[in-house]
Design a protein around this motif. Structure first.
Motif, PDB file in Angstrom:
ATOM      1  N   VAL A  22       0.858  -1.182   0.000  1.00 12.11           N
ATOM      2  CA  VAL A  22       0.000   0.000   0.000  1.00 12.11           C
ATOM      3  C   VAL A  22       0.898   1.237   0.000  1.00 12.11           C
ATOM      4  O   VAL A  22       1.713   1.420   0.901  1.00 12.11           O
ATOM      5  N   THR A  23       0.756   2.061  -1.023  1.00 16.39           N
ATOM      6  CA  THR A  23       1.578   3.264  -1.125  1.00 16.39           C
ATOM      7  C   THR A  23       0.786   4.493  -0.694  1.00 16.39           C
ATOM      8  O   THR A  23      -0.438   4.525  -0.775  1.00 16.39           O
ATOM      9  N   PHE A  24       1.518   5.504  -0.242  1.00 16.80           N
ATOM     10  CA  PHE A  24       0.910   6.793   0.089  1.00 16.80           C
ATOM     11  C   PHE A  24       1.682   7.893  -0.609  1.00 16.80           C
ATOM     12  O   PHE A  24       2.914   7.950  -0.536  1.00 16.80           O
ATOM     13  N   THR A  25       0.957   8.776  -1.286  1.00 13.51           N
ATOM     14  CA  THR A  25       1.514  10.041  -1.765  1.00 13.51           C
ATOM     15  C   THR A  25       0.486  11.128  -1.454  1.00 13.51           C
ATOM     16  O   THR A  25      -0.686  10.832  -1.212  1.00 13.51           O
ATOM     17  N   THR A  26       0.944  12.352  -1.457  1.00  8.11           N
ATOM     18  CA  THR A  26       0.046  13.473  -1.193  1.00  8.11           C
ATOM     19  C   THR A  26      -0.473  14.032  -2.515  1.00  8.11           C
ATOM     20  O   THR A  26       0.313  14.313  -3.424  1.00  8.11           O
ATOM     21  N   VAL A 212      -0.254  -2.692   7.906  1.00  7.44           N
ATOM     22  CA  VAL A 212       0.545  -2.006   8.917  1.00  7.44           C
ATOM     23  C   VAL A 212       1.332  -0.868   8.286  1.00  7.44           C
ATOM     24  O   VAL A 212       1.966  -1.047   7.239  1.00  7.44           O
ATOM     25  N   GLY A 213       1.286   0.294   8.925  1.00  8.69           N
ATOM     26  CA  GLY A 213       2.023   1.441   8.414  1.00  8.69           C
ATOM     27  C   GLY A 213       2.663   2.257   9.519  1.00  8.69           C
ATOM     28  O   GLY A 213       2.564   1.930  10.699  1.00  8.69           O
ATOM     29  N   PHE A 214       3.332   3.340   9.120  1.00  8.74           N
ATOM     30  CA  PHE A 214       4.094   4.281   9.950  1.00  8.74           C
ATOM     31  C   PHE A 214       5.512   3.726  10.187  1.00  8.74           C
ATOM     32  O   PHE A 214       5.697   2.668  10.782  1.00  8.74           O
ATOM     33  N   GLY A 215       6.499   4.446   9.716  1.00  6.75           N
ATOM     34  CA  GLY A 215       7.890   4.149  10.040  1.00  6.75           C
ATOM     35  C   GLY A 215       8.601   3.167   9.135  1.00  6.75           C
ATOM     36  O   GLY A 215       9.766   2.849   9.372  1.00  6.75           O
ATOM     37  N   ILE A 216       7.944   2.657   8.093  1.00  2.00           N
ATOM     38  CA  ILE A 216       8.585   1.691   7.192  1.00  2.00           C
ATOM     39  C   ILE A 216       9.311   2.472   6.089  1.00  2.00           C
ATOM     40  O   ILE A 216       8.680   3.193   5.323  1.00  2.00           O
ATOM     41  N   ARG A 217      10.628   2.298   5.998  1.00  2.17           N
ATOM     42  CA  ARG A 217      11.421   3.127   5.076  1.00  2.17           C
ATOM     43  C   ARG A 217      12.190   2.341   4.017  1.00  2.17           C
ATOM     44  O   ARG A 217      12.580   2.907   3.004  1.00  2.17           O
ATOM     45  N   THR A 218      12.468   1.071   4.267  1.00  3.88           N
ATOM     46  CA  THR A 218      13.345   0.304   3.386  1.00  3.88           C
ATOM     47  C   THR A 218      12.661  -0.982   2.933  1.00  3.88           C
ATOM     48  O   THR A 218      11.716  -1.453   3.574  1.00  3.88           O
ATOM     49  N   GLN A 221      12.719  -3.485   5.861  1.00  2.00           N
ATOM     50  CA  GLN A 221      11.689  -3.232   6.867  1.00  2.00           C
ATOM     51  C   GLN A 221      10.312  -3.618   6.330  1.00  2.00           C
ATOM     52  O   GLN A 221       9.487  -4.192   7.053  1.00  2.00           O
ATOM     53  N   ALA A 222      10.080  -3.299   5.069  1.00  4.09           N
ATOM     54  CA  ALA A 222       8.791  -3.640   4.453  1.00  4.09           C
ATOM     55  C   ALA A 222       8.576  -5.151   4.452  1.00  4.09           C
ATOM     56  O   ALA A 222       7.475  -5.645   4.728  1.00  4.09           O
ATOM     57  N   GLY A 231      -0.617  -6.615   4.805  1.00  4.70           N
ATOM     58  CA  GLY A 231      -0.132  -5.562   3.933  1.00  4.70           C
ATOM     59  C   GLY A 231       0.799  -4.631   4.665  1.00  4.70           C
ATOM     60  O   GLY A 231       0.775  -4.538   5.899  1.00  4.70           O
ATOM     61  N   ALA A 232       1.648  -3.954   3.915  1.00  3.68           N
ATOM     62  CA  ALA A 232       2.550  -2.944   4.457  1.00  3.68           C
ATOM     63  C   ALA A 232       2.253  -1.616   3.773  1.00  3.68           C
ATOM     64  O   ALA A 232       2.148  -1.559   2.543  1.00  3.68           O
ATOM     65  N   VAL A 233       2.113  -0.569   4.580  1.00  2.00           N
ATOM     66  CA  VAL A 233       1.803   0.771   4.072  1.00  2.00           C
ATOM     67  C   VAL A 233       3.069   1.622   4.173  1.00  2.00           C
ATOM     68  O   VAL A 233       3.651   1.741   5.251  1.00  2.00           O
TER      69      VAL A 233
END
Length: 280
Positions: A22-26, A212-218, A221-222, A231-233
Motif C-alpha cells: 500500500v503506497t501513500f503520496t500526497t 501495517v504502516g508508519f515508520g517503514i522506510r526500506t 523493513q517492508a 499488507g505494508a503501508v
C-alpha cells in the motif's frame, strides 16, 4: 455494501498468498501534473492499493516529511476538488487499483459531506481514512460513507486495547490500518515482533485484512512487516523520495517520476517477496 475494489484486491492477494503493498503520496505534491504522473505509475511499480493524502494545513498525525508535502501541494493550488480530479484522471486508465483518500475531516466538512461523498464516488474513490473522527462520531461521516458505497478504514494503534477494539472495528470495512508506532508518521521504525503480536490480537476481533504502516522506510523493513501482516503501508519514504527530486523552484527534475517509481518498485519487491523468502 456490495463488493468493492478493496474487497476484490485483498481477496485476490489472499488467494495468491501474498501481502498487499500500500503506497501513500500526497495529492498535488509538488504540483498537479507531477503528482498525476507518479500516481499513474504506481500500479506498474507494484502498488496494490493507493492511499492518496488530502492536503491540509494542520495534519496533526503526520510527521515533517508529509507535512511539507501538504504545504507544497497547497501552495501549488491543491484543493479537495482537484484531489478528486486527480482520481478521476487516474481512473481513465485504471479501473482496478483501489484508491483510498486519507486525511482530516475539516476539508470534507467544508465541502459538505453529502456533496463530497457523491463527488468522491463519481471520481472513482474506493475508501476513506479520516484520522480525526473517532467511532463515537460515526454518524458524521462513517455511516454516510458506507451508505454511499465507500469503505471506511479505521486506525488501530499500540494503545488500542481489547476493550476499545470492538468500537474501533464496528463500522470498519475494506481493511484495518494498524499504526505500528506511537507518534507521528515517519517518526521511528516499527519492531516486527511487536507488530506480529498486535496483528494477531486484532485478528481475534475481525476477519478484515490488517495492513501495517508508519515508520517503514526500506525494502527490508517492508519485508519484515509484510511477513507479519496482510499488507505494508509506506508513505513518508515515498514522499521523501519525491521531495529529493525537486529543483530550486520546487518542481520535479527531469526524469524524477521514473526515479521515484524505481524506488517504489524496490519497496514493492520487499513486500511481495517477503513470505517467499521466509519459506525458503
Amino acid at each position: 455494501m456490495s463488493t468493492t475494489r478493496l474487497d476484490r484486491r485483498f481477496a485476490k492477494l489472499k488467494a495468491e498468498g501474498r501481502p498487499a503493498f500500500v503506497t501513500f503520496t500526497t495529492a498535488g505534491d509538488p504540483d498537479f501534473d507531477g503528482s498525476l504522473e507518479i500516481l499513474k505509475g504506481l500500479p506498474a511499480a507494484g502498488a496494490d492499493v493507493i492511499e492518496l493524502g488530502m492536503p491540509f494545513t494542520d495534519p496533526m498525525a503526520d510527521g515533517p516529511v508529509i507535512q511539507a508535502s501538504s504545504q507544497r501541494a497547497l501552495k501549488a493550488g491543491a484543493t479537495t476538488k482537484r484531489t478528486l480530479e486527480l482520481v478521476r484522471q487516474f481512473r481513465a486508465g485504471d479501473d482496478e487499483t483501489p484508491i483510498v483518500l486519507m486525511g482530516y475531516y475539516n476539508p470534507i466538512y467544508h465541502m459538505g459531506v453529502e456533496k463530497f461523498l457523491a463527488a468522491a464516488r463519481a471520481a472513482g474513490v474506493d475508501g476513506l481514512i479520516v484520522v480525526d473522527l473517532p467511532p463515537e462520531e460515526d454518524d458524521e461521516l462513517c455511516v454516510p460513507a458506507l451508505n454511499a458505497g465507500l469503505n471506511f478504514i479505521r486506525l488501530a494503534t499500540p494503545t488500542t486495547d481489547d476493550k476499545r477494539l470492538p468500537a474501533v472495528l464496528a463500522n470498519t470495512s475494506g481493511f484495518v490500518y494498524y499504526v505500528s508506532i506511537t507518534g507521528i508518521t515517519g517518526a521511528a521504525a516499527p519492531e516486527s515482533a511487536k507488530v506480529a503480536g498486535a496483528v494477531q490480537r486484532i485478528k481475534r476481533h475481525t476477519s478484515l485484512p490488517v495492513a501495517v504502516g508508519f515508520g517503514i522506510r526500506t525494502p527490508e523493513q517492508a519485508a519484515a512487516i509484510a511477513r507479519a501482516a496482510d499488507g505494508a503501508v509506506i508513505g513518508s519514504a515515498i514522499v521523501g523520495a519525491i521531495a529529493a527530486e525537486l529543483d530550486a523552484d520546487r518542481k520535479l527534475k527531469a526524469g524524477a517520476a521514473g526515479r521515484v517509481l524505481a524506488f517504489v518498485r524496490e519497496l514493492a519487491q520487499g513486500v511481495h517477496n517477503a513470505r517467499q523468502a521466509a519459506a525458503e
